[in-house]
Design an enzyme around this catalytic site. Sequence first.
Site, PDB file in Angstrom:
ATOM      1  N   LYS A  58      38.795  71.342  86.883  1.00  0.00           N
ATOM      2  CA  LYS A  58      37.765  70.932  87.845  1.00  0.00           C
ATOM      3  C   LYS A  58      38.318  70.880  89.260  1.00  0.00           C
ATOM      4  O   LYS A  58      37.748  71.435  90.182  1.00  0.00           O
ATOM      5  CB  LYS A  58      37.226  69.529  87.510  1.00  0.00           C
ATOM      6  CG  LYS A  58      36.558  69.379  86.175  1.00  0.00           C
ATOM      7  CD  LYS A  58      35.959  67.979  86.026  1.00  0.00           C
ATOM      8  CE  LYS A  58      36.987  66.867  86.142  1.00  0.00           C
ATOM      9  NZ  LYS A  58      37.907  66.776  85.011  1.00  0.00           N
TER      10      LYS A  58
ATOM     11  N   ARG B 184      30.702  60.194  85.329  1.00  0.00           N
ATOM     12  CA  ARG B 184      31.508  60.217  84.112  1.00  0.00           C
ATOM     13  C   ARG B 184      30.915  59.353  83.011  1.00  0.00           C
ATOM     14  O   ARG B 184      31.421  59.348  81.896  1.00  0.00           O
ATOM     15  CB  ARG B 184      32.902  59.677  84.437  1.00  0.00           C
ATOM     16  CG  ARG B 184      33.973  60.742  84.696  1.00  0.00           C
ATOM     17  CD  ARG B 184      35.239  60.004  85.085  1.00  0.00           C
ATOM     18  NE  ARG B 184      36.441  60.729  84.837  1.00  0.00           N
ATOM     19  CZ  ARG B 184      37.135  61.401  85.754  1.00  0.00           C
ATOM     20  NH1 ARG B 184      36.667  61.511  86.980  1.00  0.00           N
ATOM     21  NH2 ARG B 184      38.270  61.963  85.439  1.00  0.00           N
TER      22      ARG B 184
ATOM     23  N   ARG C 295      51.241  69.939  84.573  1.00  0.00           N
ATOM     24  CA  ARG C 295      50.888  69.315  85.848  1.00  0.00           C
ATOM     25  C   ARG C 295      51.701  68.041  86.057  1.00  0.00           C
ATOM     26  O   ARG C 295      52.103  67.736  87.179  1.00  0.00           O
ATOM     27  CB  ARG C 295      49.388  68.983  85.868  1.00  0.00           C
ATOM     28  CG  ARG C 295      48.930  68.432  87.199  1.00  0.00           C
ATOM     29  CD  ARG C 295      47.430  68.321  87.266  1.00  0.00           C
ATOM     30  NE  ARG C 295      46.932  67.151  86.558  1.00  0.00           N
ATOM     31  CZ  ARG C 295      45.638  66.893  86.377  1.00  0.00           C
ATOM     32  NH1 ARG C 295      44.726  67.721  86.829  1.00  0.00           N
ATOM     33  NH2 ARG C 295      45.255  65.814  85.741  1.00  0.00           N
TER      34      ARG C 295
ATOM     35  N   ARG D 250      51.991  63.011  88.651  1.00  0.00           N
ATOM     36  CA  ARG D 250      50.898  62.032  88.719  1.00  0.00           C
ATOM     37  C   ARG D 250      51.163  60.887  87.760  1.00  0.00           C
ATOM     38  O   ARG D 250      51.540  61.097  86.617  1.00  0.00           O
ATOM     39  CB  ARG D 250      49.569  62.709  88.354  1.00  0.00           C
ATOM     40  CG  ARG D 250      48.825  63.235  89.546  1.00  0.00           C
ATOM     41  CD  ARG D 250      47.568  63.962  89.153  1.00  0.00           C
ATOM     42  NE  ARG D 250      46.655  63.179  88.309  1.00  0.00           N
ATOM     43  CZ  ARG D 250      45.383  63.479  88.172  1.00  0.00           C
ATOM     44  NH1 ARG D 250      44.848  64.503  88.803  1.00  0.00           N
ATOM     45  NH2 ARG D 250      44.615  62.762  87.389  1.00  0.00           N
TER      46      ARG D 250
ATOM     47  N   ARG E  97      43.307  59.369  78.080  1.00  0.00           N
ATOM     48  CA  ARG E  97      42.260  59.915  78.961  1.00  0.00           C
ATOM     49  C   ARG E  97      41.347  60.870  78.206  1.00  0.00           C
ATOM     50  O   ARG E  97      40.144  60.922  78.443  1.00  0.00           O
ATOM     51  CB  ARG E  97      42.889  60.606  80.173  1.00  0.00           C
ATOM     52  CG  ARG E  97      43.397  59.589  81.194  1.00  0.00           C
ATOM     53  CD  ARG E  97      44.269  60.225  82.241  1.00  0.00           C
ATOM     54  NE  ARG E  97      43.597  61.246  82.991  1.00  0.00           N
ATOM     55  CZ  ARG E  97      44.199  62.336  83.477  1.00  0.00           C
ATOM     56  NH1 ARG E  97      45.470  62.529  83.267  1.00  0.00           N
ATOM     57  NH2 ARG E  97      43.517  63.206  84.163  1.00  0.00           N
TER      58      ARG E  97
HETATM   59  P1  AMP Z   1      40.347  62.726  88.158  1.00  0.00           P
HETATM   60  O1  AMP Z   1      41.206  63.176  89.291  1.00  0.00           O
HETATM   61  O2  AMP Z   1      38.917  63.151  88.289  1.00  0.00           O
HETATM   62  O3  AMP Z   1      40.938  63.074  86.810  1.00  0.00           O
HETATM   63  O4  AMP Z   1      40.301  61.102  88.218  1.00  0.00           O
HETATM   64  C1  AMP Z   1      41.479  60.361  88.086  1.00  0.00           C
HETATM   65  C2  AMP Z   1      41.152  58.925  87.672  1.00  0.00           C
HETATM   66  O5  AMP Z   1      40.335  58.311  88.670  1.00  0.00           O
HETATM   67  C3  AMP Z   1      40.375  58.785  86.381  1.00  0.00           C
HETATM   68  O6  AMP Z   1      41.208  58.851  85.232  1.00  0.00           O
HETATM   69  C4  AMP Z   1      39.767  57.409  86.577  1.00  0.00           C
HETATM   70  O7  AMP Z   1      40.715  56.380  86.403  1.00  0.00           O
HETATM   71  C5  AMP Z   1      39.398  57.434  88.056  1.00  0.00           C
HETATM   72  N1  AMP Z   1      38.046  58.007  88.248  1.00  0.00           N
HETATM   73  C6  AMP Z   1      37.734  59.160  88.899  1.00  0.00           C
HETATM   74  N2  AMP Z   1      36.420  59.376  88.891  1.00  0.00           N
HETATM   75  C7  AMP Z   1      35.865  58.338  88.197  1.00  0.00           C
HETATM   76  C8  AMP Z   1      34.536  58.013  87.818  1.00  0.00           C
HETATM   77  N3  AMP Z   1      33.501  58.810  88.133  1.00  0.00           N
HETATM   78  N4  AMP Z   1      34.348  56.864  87.126  1.00  0.00           N
HETATM   79  C9  AMP Z   1      35.380  56.052  86.797  1.00  0.00           C
HETATM   80  N5  AMP Z   1      36.654  56.325  87.102  1.00  0.00           N
HETATM   81  C10 AMP Z   1      36.910  57.460  87.804  1.00  0.00           C
END
Ligand code: AMP
Length: 191
Positions: free
Chosen positions: A13, A88, A127, A133, A144
């Site tokens: 994404k 989400r 990654r 990260r 996750r």
């Molecule tokens: P991502 O970079 O989209 O994988 O997001 C990294 C982390 O940010 C996720 O594992 C969540 O802890 C938090 N996060 C990002 N977007 C959301 C969302 N829409 N709702 C809740 N937590 C989020």
Amino acid sequence: MRLIIMGAPGAGKGTQAPGIAAHYGIPAISTGDIFRSNVKQKTELGLQVEAIMAAGDYVPDELTEQIVADRLDQDDAAPGFLLDGFPRTLHQVAALDDYLAAHDHQLDAVLSLTVDSEALIQRLLKRAQLEGRADDTEETIRHRMEVYERDTEPLLDHYRDRGLLVEVDGDGQVAEVAERAVAALDGVAGA
Ligand code: AMP
């Protein structure tokens, strides 16, 4: 164009969103990036979400929804946006629907990048090595994935039922996947 990009952790994404958004002249809005930058700058929000993110859990809906609403209120998002990592949960879906309805807007399409789950784990581990990260340790990756399957995967059916889902094979070179995505979106969203 008002778009969402969805996919399991590691589906690409974040890699695809900026190129697709640029193609349509709209901002790519990543909640993960917003949270990460707040953690880095040690803002109040960052301090609130740091441990949640490191554990691979979701930030509370209301907080996330407020962050997104504030971001969508900015001028650059007036002509449209590509949301990456939001919604989400079904709660977030409803919040986004309410926000859009209040602004007399609607979603054009929800792009889902599909990648085989073994390939996903391999991508995430790679990654983890490259970017370091905090949420890319093997244990957190597994967690996750579980959270994704439990809370987020049902959204795909939800958007499919609404006729908005556009599924694209996320396997392959970055440019190749981007081309596929844009072709599929042009097909359904009449862009
Ligand atoms: P991502 O970079 O989209 O994988 O997001 C990294 C982390 O940010 C996720 O594992 C969540 O802890 C938090 N996060 C990002 N977007 C959301 C969302 N829409 N709702 C809740 N937590 C989020």
